[in-house]
Design an enzyme around this catalytic site. Structure first.
Site, short mmCIF file in Angstrom:
data_model
loop_
_atom_site.label_atom_id
_atom_site.label_comp_id
_atom_site.label_asym_id
_atom_site.label_seq_id
_atom_site.Cartn_x
_atom_site.Cartn_y
_atom_site.Cartn_z
N HIS A 93 49.74 35.59 38.20
CA HIS A 93 49.26 34.24 38.44
C HIS A 93 50.01 33.66 39.62
O HIS A 93 51.19 33.95 39.79
CB HIS A 93 49.50 33.37 37.19
N ASP A 116 43.33 34.91 30.72
CA ASP A 116 42.12 35.73 30.71
C ASP A 116 42.31 37.09 30.06
O ASP A 116 41.33 37.78 29.79
CB ASP A 116 41.62 35.94 32.15
#
Ligand code: ACO
Length: 434
Positions: free
Chosen positions: A311, A369
């Site tokens: 991320h 996710d």
């Protein structure tokens, strides 16, 4: 914005005069250096592709501490909101208004949203223009943008009441549009919303009921969907939110801005990652194949990434991933799927990756996710619709950020600069002489 007394001094090695720039302090998080006068004073721009060090606005909605793995909506930790914070609409109220609602405020908000869930009957003709196998995100970009053509009377972005009405319409109608996109793709009739159901239960009803058979609402599954929506509701200045702000900075109407946000979210490096993570797990197939897959990920020439890992901001475990793993477990348990091979594979892959030097040294952890695809699949949501569910959840964040921007007196049209590296001025040569 708090103006501190501190200043930054920029000096130049070519002997140009040094420049003082104010430093502003946020309530938490890094300070910012105000470089707005830099160009006027020096004739130079700053260079920051990908906004690695640039704050494009001030905001009081969402705060992320990427090193600690902390996510706060209006100051409240995501863990508390997901576990004790009531349902998704309570989070919506919080993001839009800055405070959690009391019982009366909640009742009024739920009633207002509930009464705006139907879309104009004419909307079905937009859907019918698409191929049945169109990707739901393309359908959503089109149909959400098309919403703006129905509300000419309330699109004055300078009118706070119009902004409020648009926000409610978007939050209320997104589930209807997402469910319509699904129904259209499988050739079933559209299902109208039901006002006696909660936001998430109504969405599942529109997705899974048919005229011949009513979908039986399961509380565990509805709670799981609600949690998915809460966890994805906002994430400060991510790519799609920045897209919404940039589109809105020109004065574009909110439906057009959210359509732009949906387009950005579609990309695999952003919202498309949940779909990609599930496909990746399916491709790996079994625990035995994990080592060879990890070897491919580490090989820079392979172009293979561990989807659902890494991320831009979190350099620690994404707090949403922990909550999503918990929900994944609950849903599979409820459905008697506790031995689900993909869940087992995901847990094994996560364990191996978290111990591997490649991932440890780059601070790559699972993001939300990694598990959300498994949960959505268990709820019966088809893979192609995963990013559509993300768009449904993020609509409240987008619109809250859009509203904040419109009412910010420092707001200007977003207009980045560039370092030009193309041909300098030259003359056009006639075609027969080229
Ligand atoms: N698998 C393998 N290596 C990775 C991964 C990954 N998933 N993510 C980052 N890396 C590596 C990069 O190759 C780079 O290695 P290097 O230093 O040897 O060159 C290093 O880690 C730093 O990564 P960057 O790409 O510079 O990080 P950036 O902040 O630009 O990218 C991103 C973040 C796009 C999310 C990236 O981690 C990624 O592509 N992840 C997979 C897709 C994904 O899951 N996206 C969902 C994001 S969350 C969301 O939108 C809800």
């Amino acid at each position: 914005m708090t103006n501190s007394e501190t200043k930054a001094t920029l000096s130049f090695s070519d002997g140009s005069p040094s420049l003082e720039m104010p430093i502003y302090k946020g309530s938490i998080g890094p300070d910012v250096i105000d470089i707005r006068k830099l160009y006027g004073a020096t004739g130079m721009f700053t260079y920051d592709p990908g906004f690695m060090s640039t704050a494009a606005c001030n905001s009081s909605i969402t705060y992320i501490d990427g090193d600690k793995g902390e996510l706060l909506y209006r100051g409240y930790p995501i863990e508390q909101l997901a576990v004790n914070g009531g349902d998704f609409l309570e989070t919506c109220y919080l993001l839009l208004n800055g405070e959690l609602p009391n019982a009366a405020q909640k009742e009024e908000f739920v009633s207002t949203v509930t009464k705006h869930t139907m879309v104009h009957e004419q909307m079905q003709f937009f859907f019918r223009g698409f191929r049945r196998d169109a990707h739901p995100m393309s359908v959503l970009v089109g149909t959400v943008g098309a919403l703006s053509s129905f509300y000419h009377d309330s699109l004055d972005i300078n009118d706070p009441h119009h902004r409020e009405v648009s926000a409610i319409r978007l939050i209320a109608k997104m589930p209807t549009l997402v469910a319509m996109a699904y129904k259209y793709s499988i050739g079933q009739p559209f299902v109208y919303p039901r006002n006696d159901l909660s936001y998430s239960a109504n969405f599942m009803h529109m997705m899974f009921s048919t005229p011949c058979e009513e979908y039986k609402v399961n509380d565990v599954l509805v709670r799981a969907l609600d949690r998915i929506l809460i966890l994805h509701a906002d994430h400060e200045q991510n790519a799609s939110t920045s897209t919404v702000r940039l589109a809105g900075s020109s004065g574009a109407n909110p439906f057009a801005c959210i359509a732009a946000g949906i387009a950005c979210l579609w990309g695999p490096a952003h919202g498309g990652a949940n779909e990609a993570a599930l496909s990746m797990l399916e491709e790996i197939g079994s625990v035995d194949n994990i080592p060879s897959f990890i070897a491919q990920v580490k090989d820079k020439n392979s172009g293979v990434k561990l989807m659902g890992f890494g991320h831009r901001v979190y350099k620690n475990y994404d707090p949403r991933a922990k909550l999503m793993r918990e929900t994944c477990y609950e849903v599979l348990q409820e459905l008697g799927l506790q031995d689900d091979p993909l869940f087992k594979l995901a847990m094994a892959l996560e364990k191996i990756a978290l111990e591997d030097e490649y991932f440890v040294s780059r601070k790559l952890y699972p993001n939300v996710d990694f598990y959300s695809g498994i949960v959505q699949r268990a709820l019966g949501i088809p893979t192609a619709l995963f990013t559509g569910i993300f768009a449904l959840a993020r609509t409240v964040g987008w619109i809250a950020q859009w509203k904040e921007m419109i009412s910010d007196p420092e707001q200007k049209i977003g207009r980045p600069r560039q370092l030009f590296v193309g041909a300098p001025k030259r003359d056009v040569v006639a075609i027969d002489k080229r």
